[in-house]
Scaffold this active site. Structure first.
Site, PDB file in Angstrom:
ATOM      1  CG  ASP A   1      -2.021   0.935   1.220  1.00 22.11           C
ATOM      2  OD1 ASP A   1      -1.923   1.946   0.503  1.00 22.11           O
ATOM      3  OD2 ASP A   1      -3.016   0.697   1.930  1.00 22.11           O
TER       4      ASP A   1
ATOM      5  CG  HIS B   1      -3.262   5.066  -0.193  1.00 16.43           C
ATOM      6  ND1 HIS B   1      -3.432   3.806  -0.714  1.00 16.43           N
ATOM      7  CD2 HIS B   1      -3.935   5.918  -1.014  1.00 16.43           C
ATOM      8  CE1 HIS B   1      -4.197   3.881  -1.794  1.00 16.43           C
ATOM      9  NE2 HIS B   1      -4.510   5.148  -1.995  1.00 16.43           N
TER      10      HIS B   1
HETATM   11  C1  B12 Z   1      -4.250  10.182  -2.465  1.00 20.03           C
HETATM   12  C2  B12 Z   1      -4.801   8.832  -2.877  1.00 20.03           C
HETATM   13  C3  B12 Z   1      -3.955   8.020  -3.635  1.00 20.03           C
HETATM   14  C4  B12 Z   1      -2.524   8.387  -4.001  1.00 20.03           C
HETATM   15  C5  B12 Z   1      -1.633   8.049  -2.775  1.00 20.03           C
HETATM   16  C6  B12 Z   1      -0.430   9.008  -2.685  1.00 20.03           C
HETATM   17  C7  B12 Z   1       0.404   8.661  -1.494  1.00 20.03           C
HETATM   18  N1  B12 Z   1       1.665   8.297  -1.735  1.00 20.03           N
HETATM   19  O1  B12 Z   1      -0.061   8.679  -0.359  1.00 20.03           O
HETATM   20  C8  B12 Z   1      -2.254   7.430  -5.214  1.00 20.03           C
HETATM   21  C9  B12 Z   1      -2.627   8.164  -6.490  1.00 20.03           C
HETATM   22  C10 B12 Z   1      -0.827   6.903  -5.344  1.00 20.03           C
HETATM   23  C11 B12 Z   1      -3.278   6.340  -4.958  1.00 20.03           C
HETATM   24  C12 B12 Z   1      -3.177   5.074  -5.494  1.00 20.03           C
HETATM   25  C13 B12 Z   1      -4.149   4.086  -5.350  1.00 20.03           C
HETATM   26  N2  B12 Z   1      -5.342   4.221  -4.728  1.00 20.03           N
HETATM   27 CO1  B12 Z   1      -5.833   5.775  -3.655  1.00 20.03          CO
HETATM   28  N3  B12 Z   1      -6.594   7.253  -2.798  1.00 20.03           N
HETATM   29  C14 B12 Z   1      -6.106   8.427  -2.489  1.00 20.03           C
HETATM   30  C15 B12 Z   1      -7.212   9.261  -1.796  1.00 20.03           C
HETATM   31  C16 B12 Z   1      -7.783  10.239  -2.848  1.00 20.03           C
HETATM   32  C17 B12 Z   1      -6.812  10.059  -0.569  1.00 20.03           C
HETATM   33  C18 B12 Z   1      -6.066   9.262   0.511  1.00 20.03           C
HETATM   34  C19 B12 Z   1      -5.475  10.237   1.510  1.00 20.03           C
HETATM   35  O2  B12 Z   1      -4.297  10.548   1.470  1.00 20.03           O
HETATM   36  N4  B12 Z   1      -6.322  10.793   2.399  1.00 20.03           N
HETATM   37  C20 B12 Z   1      -5.892  11.790   3.384  1.00 20.03           C
HETATM   38  C21 B12 Z   1      -5.462  11.106   4.690  1.00 20.03           C
HETATM   39  C22 B12 Z   1      -5.062  12.179   5.718  1.00 20.03           C
HETATM   40  O3  B12 Z   1      -6.604  10.403   5.157  1.00 20.03           O
HETATM   41  P1  B12 Z   1      -6.526   8.865   5.592  1.00 20.03           P
HETATM   42  O4  B12 Z   1      -5.492   8.155   4.824  1.00 20.03           O
HETATM   43  O5  B12 Z   1      -7.900   8.329   5.614  1.00 20.03           O
HETATM   44  O6  B12 Z   1      -5.990   8.995   7.088  1.00 20.03           O
HETATM   45  C23 B12 Z   1      -6.774   9.579   8.112  1.00 20.03           C
HETATM   46  C24 B12 Z   1      -7.558   8.546   8.912  1.00 20.03           C
HETATM   47  O7  B12 Z   1      -8.015   7.451   8.138  1.00 20.03           O
HETATM   48  C25 B12 Z   1      -6.577   8.157   9.995  1.00 20.03           C
HETATM   49  N5  B12 Z   1      -5.749   6.970   9.819  1.00 20.03           N
HETATM   50  C26 B12 Z   1      -5.066   6.543   8.737  1.00 20.03           C
HETATM   51  N6  B12 Z   1      -4.339   5.457   9.052  1.00 20.03           N
HETATM   52  C27 B12 Z   1      -4.562   5.197  10.353  1.00 20.03           C
HETATM   53  C28 B12 Z   1      -4.041   4.208  11.201  1.00 20.03           C
HETATM   54  C29 B12 Z   1      -4.445   4.187  12.540  1.00 20.03           C
HETATM   55  C30 B12 Z   1      -3.893   3.147  13.441  1.00 20.03           C
HETATM   56  C31 B12 Z   1      -5.344   5.158  13.025  1.00 20.03           C
HETATM   57  C32 B12 Z   1      -5.761   5.141  14.422  1.00 20.03           C
HETATM   58  C33 B12 Z   1      -5.871   6.136  12.181  1.00 20.03           C
HETATM   59  C34 B12 Z   1      -5.457   6.152  10.865  1.00 20.03           C
HETATM   60  O8  B12 Z   1      -5.638   9.221  10.123  1.00 20.03           O
HETATM   61  C35 B12 Z   1      -5.823  10.178   9.144  1.00 20.03           C
HETATM   62  C36 B12 Z   1      -6.412  11.311   9.928  1.00 20.03           C
HETATM   63  O9  B12 Z   1      -6.641  12.404   9.150  1.00 20.03           O
HETATM   64  C37 B12 Z   1      -8.253   8.143  -1.384  1.00 20.03           C
HETATM   65  C38 B12 Z   1      -9.736   8.584  -1.367  1.00 20.03           C
HETATM   66  C39 B12 Z   1     -10.058   9.335  -0.107  1.00 20.03           C
HETATM   67  N7  B12 Z   1     -10.700  10.439  -0.285  1.00 20.03           N
HETATM   68  O10 B12 Z   1      -9.699   8.888   1.013  1.00 20.03           O
HETATM   69  C40 B12 Z   1      -7.988   7.075  -2.441  1.00 20.03           C
HETATM   70  C41 B12 Z   1      -8.231   5.618  -2.080  1.00 20.03           C
HETATM   71  C42 B12 Z   1      -7.673   5.324  -0.693  1.00 20.03           C
HETATM   72  N8  B12 Z   1      -7.426   4.924  -3.092  1.00 20.03           N
HETATM   73  C43 B12 Z   1      -7.986   3.837  -3.524  1.00 20.03           C
HETATM   74  C44 B12 Z   1      -7.432   2.954  -4.494  1.00 20.03           C
HETATM   75  C45 B12 Z   1      -8.324   1.830  -4.979  1.00 20.03           C
HETATM   76  C46 B12 Z   1      -6.143   3.141  -5.010  1.00 20.03           C
HETATM   77  C47 B12 Z   1      -5.431   2.259  -6.035  1.00 20.03           C
HETATM   78  C48 B12 Z   1      -5.583   0.749  -5.807  1.00 20.03           C
HETATM   79  C49 B12 Z   1      -5.941   2.690  -7.423  1.00 20.03           C
HETATM   80  C50 B12 Z   1      -5.417   1.869  -8.570  1.00 20.03           C
HETATM   81  N9  B12 Z   1      -6.313   1.068  -9.142  1.00 20.03           N
HETATM   82  O11 B12 Z   1      -4.264   1.948  -8.898  1.00 20.03           O
HETATM   83  C51 B12 Z   1      -3.973   2.717  -5.890  1.00 20.03           C
HETATM   84  C52 B12 Z   1      -3.209   1.846  -4.860  1.00 20.03           C
HETATM   85  C53 B12 Z   1      -1.737   1.943  -5.069  1.00 20.03           C
HETATM   86  C54 B12 Z   1      -1.021   1.281  -3.927  1.00 20.03           C
HETATM   87  N10 B12 Z   1      -0.128   0.359  -4.216  1.00 20.03           N
HETATM   88  O12 B12 Z   1      -1.279   1.581  -2.778  1.00 20.03           O
HETATM   89  C55 B12 Z   1      -9.328   3.590  -2.859  1.00 20.03           C
HETATM   90  C56 B12 Z   1      -9.269   2.465  -1.832  1.00 20.03           C
HETATM   91  C57 B12 Z   1     -10.545   1.680  -1.849  1.00 20.03           C
HETATM   92  C58 B12 Z   1     -10.600   0.588  -0.826  1.00 20.03           C
HETATM   93  N11 B12 Z   1     -10.164   0.783   0.416  1.00 20.03           N
HETATM   94  O13 B12 Z   1     -11.120  -0.443  -1.163  1.00 20.03           O
HETATM   95  C59 B12 Z   1      -9.674   5.013  -2.300  1.00 20.03           C
HETATM   96  C60 B12 Z   1     -10.538   5.021  -1.025  1.00 20.03           C
HETATM   97  C61 B12 Z   1     -10.430   5.760  -3.432  1.00 20.03           C
HETATM   98  C62 B12 Z   1     -11.812   5.191  -3.676  1.00 20.03           C
HETATM   99  N12 B12 Z   1     -12.847   5.832  -3.172  1.00 20.03           N
HETATM  100  O14 B12 Z   1     -11.960   4.185  -4.309  1.00 20.03           O
HETATM  101  N13 B12 Z   1      -4.281   6.773  -4.146  1.00 20.03           N
END
Ligand code: B12
Length: 144
Positions: free
Chosen positions: A18, A20
């Site tokens: 992953d 992300h």
């Molecule tokens: C940016 C992004 C990308 C970027 C990542 C860049 C990078 N290096 O980080 C890129 C373009 C590379 C990418 C690729 C892919 N992505 Co993407 N991506 C996103 C996106 C738009 C935002 C994620 C993000 O950064 N959010 C901001 C952070 C701050 O939020 P967060 O991660 O949720 O974290 C918060 C909380 O969850 C919490 N948290 C996180 N981790 C943890 C752990 C613990 C212990 C705790 C307590 C809390 C916690 O803390 C944060 C608080 O603010 C999401 C959609 C979305 N809106 O979430 C899709 C999303 C995550 N991606 C998705 C997918 C499918 C992919 C790909 C598989 C697409 C593809 N077919 O190639 C690839 C995977 C590549 C890989 N090997 O991982 C899906 C996942 C679906 C699923 N879960 O089934 C999403 C949800 C989009 C969607 N709606 O379909 N992605």
């Protein structure tokens, strides 16, 4: 800002293949601001890398981030590996978009149950803020 050292350490990273990294990065800053020592491993972290870092910093908790929907598969066996490494009591949290979005929305209790069954102390939905997770960990560790 004055940081109060809480004398606790955490390891943070994104598991499996992953890429992300942003959620983990946000957590890193929130935990540092709350006074934790943080070992931040970035993305694509293996079970062994989490465990090695936890041993190195004498961690109280491992915070696993997972967002590409494979969390249930990638986290399988993590608790067993911790036990083998002598970290049986370490707190294991998992968060992010840890399952498919529809499962997270409609079937969260089942997702949570499966992570608990795997030995995770808590699983967090992607709506959990970094600050909320800090508050929960402090309570689990019994620190102010
Ligand atoms: C940016 C992004 C990308 C970027 C990542 C860049 C990078 N290096 O980080 C890129 C373009 C590379 C990418 C690729 C892919 N992505 Co993407 N991506 C996103 C996106 C738009 C935002 C994620 C993000 O950064 N959010 C901001 C952070 C701050 O939020 P967060 O991660 O949720 O974290 C918060 C909380 O969850 C919490 N948290 C996180 N981790 C943890 C752990 C613990 C212990 C705790 C307590 C809390 C916690 O803390 C944060 C608080 O603010 C999401 C959609 C979305 N809106 O979430 C899709 C999303 C995550 N991606 C998705 C997918 C499918 C992919 C790909 C598989 C697409 C593809 N077919 O190639 C690839 C995977 C590549 C890989 N090997 O991982 C899906 C996942 C679906 C699923 N879960 O089934 C999403 C949800 C989009 C969607 N709606 O379909 N992605």
């Amino acid at each position: 800002m004055t940081r109060r050292n809480v004398n606790k350490s955490v390891v943070i990273g994104t598991i499996g293949s992953d890429a992300h990294i942003i959620g983990g990065w946000v957590l890193k800053h929130a935990y540092e601001d709350a006074g934790f020592k943080v070992a931040f491993l970035g993305a694509m972290v293996s079970h062994q890398e989490f465990i090695n870092a936890a041993i190195e910093v004498d961690a109280d908790a491992i915070l696993v981030s997972s967002s590409y929907g494979m969390g249930l598969i990638d986290c399988e066996g993590m608790r067993d590996k911790c036990i083998e490494a002598g970290l049986g009591d370490i707190i294991l949290y998992v968060g992010g978009t840890i399952a498919a979005p529809l499962e997270l929305e409609r079937n969260w209790p089942e997702v949570e149950r499966r992570f608990r069954e795997m030995g995770f102390n808590r699983a967090f939905k992607n709506t959990c803020t970094a600050k909320e997770s800090v508050t929960t960990l402090k309570a689990d560790l019994g620190v102010e």
